[in-house]
Every structure is written in C-alpha cells, then in structure tokens.
Write an enzyme that holds these catalytic residues in place. Structure first.
Site, PDB file in Angstrom:
ATOM      1  N   ASP A  68       0.983  -1.234   0.069  1.00  0.00           N
ATOM      2  CA  ASP A  68       0.004  -0.174   0.042  1.00  0.00           C
ATOM      3  C   ASP A  68       0.872   1.320  -0.156  1.00  0.00           C
ATOM      4  O   ASP A  68       2.196   1.427  -0.198  1.00  0.00           O
ATOM      5  CB  ASP A  68      -0.918   0.000   1.098  1.00  0.00           C
ATOM      6  N   CYS A 104       3.122  -3.031   4.201  1.00  0.00           N
ATOM      7  CA  CYS A 104       2.195  -1.705   4.414  1.00  0.00           C
ATOM      8  C   CYS A 104       3.059  -1.023   5.469  1.00  0.00           C
ATOM      9  O   CYS A 104       4.205  -1.274   5.797  1.00  0.00           O
ATOM     10  CB  CYS A 104       0.853  -2.198   4.813  1.00  0.00           C
ATOM     11  N   THR A 152       2.998  -1.068   8.873  1.00  0.00           N
ATOM     12  CA  THR A 152       3.463  -1.839   9.777  1.00  0.00           C
ATOM     13  C   THR A 152       3.689  -3.104   9.495  1.00  0.00           C
ATOM     14  O   THR A 152       4.395  -4.030  10.146  1.00  0.00           O
ATOM     15  CB  THR A 152       2.350  -1.892  11.062  1.00  0.00           C
ATOM     16  N   HIS A 194      10.130 -23.829   9.053  1.00  0.00           N
ATOM     17  CA  HIS A 194       8.942 -24.403  10.141  1.00  0.00           C
ATOM     18  C   HIS A 194       7.746 -24.043   9.830  1.00  0.00           C
ATOM     19  O   HIS A 194       6.959 -25.038   9.820  1.00  0.00           O
ATOM     20  CB  HIS A 194       9.242 -24.042  11.496  1.00  0.00           C
ATOM     21  N   HIS A 218       6.964 -30.485  10.950  1.00  0.00           N
ATOM     22  CA  HIS A 218       6.495 -29.155  10.626  1.00  0.00           C
ATOM     23  C   HIS A 218       5.323 -29.299   9.598  1.00  0.00           C
ATOM     24  O   HIS A 218       4.291 -28.530   9.596  1.00  0.00           O
ATOM     25  CB  HIS A 218       7.441 -28.334  10.072  1.00  0.00           C
TER      26      HIS A 218
END
Ligand code: RB5
Length: 148
Positions: A8, A65, A67, A98, A133
C-alpha cells in the site's frame, strides 16, 4: 521462481528498495501495485496478491504496508496462505523452515532498507524442512478446510 510483490502507500518506498534487490539478484517478480503514493486500503492490495499466490500464479509473495500487520491479517484470510510478518532475519528463516510461509510481510514504517533487504534474502533462500512441521501445518489446513 516468480515472486508477487505488492504494497500500500505506507509500504511503497520499501517496496521500491526490495524491487531493486530483486532486479540485482536476477529474481523474477511481478509488481501488483500500488504504484503511487496516493492512499489505498491495504486489503485491496493484500487480498488479490494472496489469491494469486494461493492459486499458484506465483510461488511466493512479499507484501508491505506501514506496519506489515494489516496486510498480514488480510493475506492470512485467503485459504492456503501462510503469511509471516518478519522484522528480523531469524524469524524470516524460521517462517520458511518451520512454517513454510508463502508470503512475507513487512512494515515500511518499522524497519530500514538494509535490514528489510537482508530479511528478503534470508526468506527467499530458506527452504521448508517438512517432517513434524508438515504435520503441524496439516492441522492448520484441516481447520481451514473444515471451518465455515
Ligand atoms: C496506512 O496508513 C496503514 O494503516 C497501513 O499501511 C498499515 O500499516 C496497516 O496495517
């Protein structure tokens, strides 16, 4: 391997840095936007990119973005997506080994260009280890396939 990359407005500058790194490393990618600094809603960016990865159009995706949180939440709503928000190289490596993360998310307002580039390098160069995993991811996929 072709990577889908998207951001964004909050992640646009960092996306440009990562694109330079992909160019320099000869890694194929497709930029799915945004292409200007104008404000956009991150779900409108993250969901189409995640869908393209989930449908196999791209092997992996990188979404940025402000954060990294919003795009991570949005991308993880798409069936088959395992998006990992990573702001350190150890998490980036582990998210591949993992968690078999197929999308990396980062926050352009959280980390600088050098660390972000190292994270991308580590993430792209780490492989899923399978085994126990895979069993754990299978439990997530079962939930995803059986819930409404
Ligand atoms: C946009 O201002 C910002 O909210 C967005 O980039 C992101 O950080 C959301 O999680």
């Amino acid at each position: 391997m072709t990577i889908a990359i998207a951001s964004d407005h909050g992640g646009l500058d960092l996306k440009k840095v990562i694109i330079k790194y992909l160019d320099k490393s000869d890694i194929k990618y497709k930029d799915l936007g945004t292409f200007s600094a104008a404000s956009v809603d991150y779900p409108d960016i993250a969901i189409p990119c995640a869908e393209a990865v989930a449908q196999g159009e791209f092997e992996k995706g990188i979404i940025i973005c402000g954060t990294g949180i919003g795009v991570s939440i949005a991308a993880n709503k798409v069936k088959g997506i395992r998006a990992a928000l990573c702001h350190d190289t150890f998490s980036a490596k582990m998210s591949r080994q993992h968690n078999n993360a197929n999308i990396l998310t980062m926050g352009g307002r959280v980390i600088g260009p050098s660390l972000a580039t190292e994270i991308v390098g580590e993430w792209l160069n780490s492989d899923f280890e399978g085994d126990r995993h895979q069993r754990r991811l299978g439990k997530i996929a079962d939930y995803e396939n059986n819930s409404n």
